[in-house]
Scaffold this active site. Structure first.
Site, PDB file in Angstrom:
ATOM      1  N   ASP A  11      -4.987   1.737  -0.335  1.00  0.00           N
ATOM      2  CA  ASP A  11      -5.303   2.976  -1.040  1.00  0.00           C
ATOM      3  C   ASP A  11      -6.427   2.891  -2.075  1.00  0.00           C
ATOM      4  O   ASP A  11      -7.319   3.723  -2.068  1.00  0.00           O
ATOM      5  CB  ASP A  11      -4.068   3.578  -1.728  1.00  0.00           C
ATOM      6  CG  ASP A  11      -2.842   3.582  -0.842  1.00  0.00           C
ATOM      7  OD1 ASP A  11      -2.937   4.058   0.297  1.00  0.00           O
ATOM      8  OD2 ASP A  11      -1.792   3.070  -1.279  1.00  0.00           O
ATOM      9  N   GLU A  35      -2.988   8.010  -5.464  1.00  0.00           N
ATOM     10  CA  GLU A  35      -2.538   7.744  -4.088  1.00  0.00           C
ATOM     11  C   GLU A  35      -1.860   6.375  -4.014  1.00  0.00           C
ATOM     12  O   GLU A  35      -0.815   6.224  -3.376  1.00  0.00           O
ATOM     13  CB  GLU A  35      -3.727   7.797  -3.130  1.00  0.00           C
ATOM     14  CG  GLU A  35      -3.360   7.572  -1.684  1.00  0.00           C
ATOM     15  CD  GLU A  35      -4.565   7.584  -0.754  1.00  0.00           C
ATOM     16  OE1 GLU A  35      -4.357   7.359   0.451  1.00  0.00           O
ATOM     17  OE2 GLU A  35      -5.705   7.793  -1.215  1.00  0.00           O
ATOM     18  N   ASP A  77      -9.771   2.185  -3.998  1.00  0.00           N
ATOM     19  CA  ASP A  77     -11.146   1.962  -3.562  1.00  0.00           C
ATOM     20  C   ASP A  77     -12.029   1.859  -4.797  1.00  0.00           C
ATOM     21  O   ASP A  77     -11.700   2.411  -5.856  1.00  0.00           O
ATOM     22  CB  ASP A  77     -11.642   3.139  -2.703  1.00  0.00           C
ATOM     23  CG  ASP A  77     -10.769   3.379  -1.493  1.00  0.00           C
ATOM     24  OD1 ASP A  77     -10.653   2.465  -0.660  1.00  0.00           O
ATOM     25  OD2 ASP A  77     -10.201   4.486  -1.374  1.00  0.00           O
ATOM     26  N   ASP A  98      -4.807  -1.209   4.591  1.00  0.00           N
ATOM     27  CA  ASP A  98      -5.483  -0.525   3.498  1.00  0.00           C
ATOM     28  C   ASP A  98      -4.453  -0.174   2.424  1.00  0.00           C
ATOM     29  O   ASP A  98      -3.449   0.471   2.721  1.00  0.00           O
ATOM     30  CB  ASP A  98      -6.152   0.741   4.051  1.00  0.00           C
ATOM     31  CG  ASP A  98      -6.898   1.521   3.000  1.00  0.00           C
ATOM     32  OD1 ASP A  98      -6.239   2.050   2.077  1.00  0.00           O
ATOM     33  OD2 ASP A  98      -8.127   1.622   3.096  1.00  0.00           O
ATOM     34  N   ASN A 156     -12.819  -1.225  -0.078  1.00  0.00           N
ATOM     35  CA  ASN A 156     -11.424  -0.923   0.224  1.00  0.00           C
ATOM     36  C   ASN A 156     -10.566  -2.081  -0.250  1.00  0.00           C
ATOM     37  O   ASN A 156     -10.841  -3.236   0.093  1.00  0.00           O
ATOM     38  CB  ASN A 156     -11.229  -0.767   1.735  1.00  0.00           C
ATOM     39  CG  ASN A 156     -12.024   0.375   2.302  1.00  0.00           C
ATOM     40  OD1 ASN A 156     -11.768   1.524   2.023  1.00  0.00           O
ATOM     41  ND2 ASN A 156     -13.030   0.045   3.110  1.00  0.00           N
ATOM     42  N   ASP A 191      -8.642   6.703  -6.302  1.00  0.00           N
ATOM     43  CA  ASP A 191      -7.356   6.859  -5.618  1.00  0.00           C
ATOM     44  C   ASP A 191      -6.190   6.138  -6.283  1.00  0.00           C
ATOM     45  O   ASP A 191      -5.244   5.719  -5.613  1.00  0.00           O
ATOM     46  CB  ASP A 191      -7.475   6.437  -4.143  1.00  0.00           C
ATOM     47  CG  ASP A 191      -8.553   7.220  -3.411  1.00  0.00           C
ATOM     48  OD1 ASP A 191      -8.720   8.421  -3.719  1.00  0.00           O
ATOM     49  OD2 ASP A 191      -9.226   6.646  -2.548  1.00  0.00           O
ATOM     50  N   ARG A 245      -7.099   4.523  10.201  1.00  0.00           N
ATOM     51  CA  ARG A 245      -8.472   4.917  10.534  1.00  0.00           C
ATOM     52  C   ARG A 245      -9.070   3.918  11.523  1.00  0.00           C
ATOM     53  O   ARG A 245      -8.769   2.730  11.458  1.00  0.00           O
ATOM     54  CB  ARG A 245      -9.286   4.935   9.245  1.00  0.00           C
ATOM     55  CG  ARG A 245     -10.678   5.452   9.358  1.00  0.00           C
ATOM     56  CD  ARG A 245     -11.338   5.600   7.988  1.00  0.00           C
ATOM     57  NE  ARG A 245     -10.741   6.740   7.295  1.00  0.00           N
ATOM     58  CZ  ARG A 245     -10.470   6.753   5.983  1.00  0.00           C
ATOM     59  NH1 ARG A 245     -10.720   5.703   5.236  1.00  0.00           N
ATOM     60  NH2 ARG A 245      -9.943   7.823   5.433  1.00  0.00           N
TER      61      ARG A 245
END
Length: 175
Positions: A105, A123, A107, A103, A87, A120, A23
């Site tokens: 994953d 994830e 959060d 990152d 994050n 997450d 991102r």
């Protein structure tokens, strides 16, 4: 290494463990830039996702990055109070192109009453297996979750009730 000077606009880039770009946030105004901490502000900026989508943030935000902590914090200024989004990821790196971090994953979403949700986890578990997160990284991330929880309870750092307000006032001054 030079760090971004106060008043400079920078880009923020997050990556995944496998090195792929995740991102990009455009136009964050530096309010404080040192080797230890970077504080920035932005409002309704464009965000580019790795899948080609783009979207615009909805409110002013104060971003906090630490050179030794495995998390970063975004305080979003909303009508009903400060909402936080944290994050879990590596400490930041500044390379004159952008502020960068990996990152991982997980959060944490924090509400104005300081209640929070860990997000997450599925994830994280999937990417941990797919990308082969080393045990050392897994330990760092779990330690960072506990440290963030402690900071939230203590109202430490960016969770201090005055932190976002003071930096937001400074952001408005520069803007």
């Amino acid at each position: 290494m030079e760090f971004p000077e106060t008043g400079r606009t920078i880009e923020i880039q997050s990556y995944k463990h496998n090195g792929t770009l995740h991102r990009i946030w455009e136009e964050t105004l530096i309010l404080k830039g040192t080797s230890k901490e970077i504080v920035g502000g932005n409002d309704r900026i464009l965000v580019h996702e790795s899948d080609g989508r783009s979207w615009r943030t909805r409110e002013p935000a104060i971003c906090y990055f630490h050179g030794e902590k495995w998390f970063n914090v975004i305080g979003m200024v909303r009508a009903d109070g400060i909402h936080y989004y944290c994050n879990l990821g590596t400490p930041f790196v500044w390379d004159e192109e952008a502020l960068k971090y990996i990152d991982y994953d997980l959060d944490i979403k924090i509400f104005p009453d300081m209640t929070y949700n860990l997000l997450d986890e599925d994830e994280y578990k999937r990417h941990k297996e797919e990308m082969g997160y080393p045990v050392k990284i897994d330990r760092k991330i779990n330690q960072a979750v506990r440290e963030l929880q402690s900071w939230i309870y203590q109202r430490k750092g960016p969770f201090d009730p005055q932190f976002v307000e003071q930096w937001y006032e400074r952001y408005l001054f520069f803007r």
